[in-house]
Every structure is written in C-alpha cells, then in structure tokens.
Design an enzyme around this catalytic site. Sequence first.
Site, PDB file in Angstrom:
ATOM      1  N   PRO A   1      47.625  58.505 -65.445  1.00 57.08           N
ATOM      2  CA  PRO A   1      47.826  57.048 -65.403  1.00 57.08           C
ATOM      3  C   PRO A   1      48.908  56.654 -64.383  1.00 57.08           C
ATOM      4  CG  PRO A   1      47.723  57.835 -67.659  1.00 57.08           C
ATOM      5  CD  PRO A   1      47.777  59.045 -66.782  1.00 57.08           C
ATOM      6  N   GLU A   2      48.572  55.679 -63.563  1.00 53.97           N
ATOM      7  CA  GLU A   2      49.514  55.147 -62.578  1.00 53.97           C
ATOM      8  C   GLU A   2      49.882  53.727 -63.023  1.00 53.97           C
ATOM      9  OE1 GLU A   2      48.074  55.833 -58.551  1.00 53.97           O
ATOM     10  OE2 GLU A   2      46.863  57.515 -59.231  1.00 53.97           O
TER      11      GLU A   2
END
Length: 286
Positions: free
Chosen positions: A2-3
């Site tokens: 996840p960014e």
Amino acid sequence: MPELPEVETIKEDLRGLLVGSNIERAEVLDPSLVEQPSTEEFVGRLEGVVIAGARRRAKHLIVELDSGDSLVFQLKIGGQLLLVPPVGEPQTAQMLVLHLDGARRLFLRDETGFTRARLLDAGELEERLASLGPEPLEDGFGWEHLPREIGSRRAQIKPLLLDQKVVSGIGNIYVDEILYDARLHPRRKANTLSEGEWRALYDAIRSNLAAGVEHRGTTVRLYRDVLDRPGEHQNYLRVFEKHGEPCPEGCEGEVVQEKVGGRPTHFCPGCQRLSGGEQEQRLTFA
Ligand SMILES: [Zn+2]
C-alpha cells in the site's frame, strides 16, 4: 505494498466506520506482528479504549485512541486491515484481531509476514514520524521542494522519489507511472533535470496520487479496502507491469522492465530518454 492512495482509502474507511468504537479486547495470534511494546502491554493498553480518530502520515496508518496512545499500522506487501472476517484463510494468517463493541471485529492480517503494528504514546509517535518528507498532496507542497532538496544530487531520480525522507507516500507502483507521465527515464540523475522537467515531475506526482485516491487505490495483487473490496486504479495504469506491451502514448516503442535501484521498473525507452535535461536551464538554489 500500500502506498499513499491505498493507505488514504483505508484511513477514510476507518474514519467513517470505526470512530467512536470501543475496543473490548485485542487478540494477538502472531506475536511477531506487534513490533512495540511487548504483546502483553499491547493487549493491556488497548483493552477498553475508544477509537477517537484516524489519520495518515506517509504510508503510516494512525488510529488515535482516547487513552492518548496511537495504534500505528505499516501495511506491507500482503497487509490487509479488514472489518469483514477473512474467508478461506488459515487462522494463522489472521494475525491480530480487535474485538469491538457491537460484536464487530477488525482483522489485521498479512500472509507475507512483513506488516507491523505499534502502540505508541505521543512522544514515540512524534519521534517515529519526525524524519518523513512532506505530504505531496498537501497545499504546502510546491514544485520547488524537490529541486531544492535533491536537485544537486547525482543519484538516480527513481530511488530518490522512493526515499520517504525526500517526499512521503510514493512506492514502486506510482513512481513508475509518475516518471512515465513526466517523461523522465528512471535512471536520470537528479542534478540533470531542467526546471521544466521538475515542474512536469511535480504535476505528475500530484495528478497520479490524486487519481489513485479518487479510484480508491490500486489492486495488482493483495490490496483490499476494509470491506475487502479491490481498488480501481489498476485499470488506469499505463506502464507498471505492462512490459512487452506497446507504449500507451503510441510512440511505437514498447514498455520494458529493468531493475533500477534494485526494484523492478517499467518505462518506455522511447518516451523517457536517459539523455535529456537542458543543461543550461538547470536550476541552482544557492
Ligand atoms: Zn513511448
């Protein structure tokens, strides 16, 4: 993993669904998940506290508690935070369960084992976040930040953009899209970028991350929101894992994959030239 857009999506979900909930009990099924403090203290300090808020800083998901502590999650490649019971998974993959009022449960799981949870007091949280670079979607983030911070560096631009001390929240998926959009070869040395190229990079960072948030994140493999739904931004990717496909801008070249800074990197050698940057227009911040 996840960014910024994925963590932002989860944060917004938690804000809408969990604020005001009471944590009746924390159940740690895999102690390696809890980085700090000890499992016993972690469980003890979570019992009976109320979730007061949720926020994001870089790729950290921060759940604020009425005790003054913060429950901080770093969701790595397989990390999922789910309000619906995971189905078809072995119990061992459900590493941490928060039992909430109303018989609801929040599951943190990570089949790959890299995700970490920490329970921090205010001072520990501040220390943990202190070295992070600016939030690229905030108003205070101007185009001058990057040339000022890294414009004299001879390092390659891609690894610099992944450095969370330089700018927050960008990871290996969005960075490839950003560099494609800005027409920058991922191996370009930062000190060769012109003012026009820095401005294009800035615009590409903002527009790609904003689109990722709007589309509720990118699911190429394991990312899910808290209701176990995939994101939609994978439908808008142009180069990430598109190697072998024609350049989406129709330059007649083909997207390639090479390692840059140790990371698989996707780009169009036709659109993203290694030689570039009008040297005479290079920026200097004296
Ligand atoms: Zn191209």
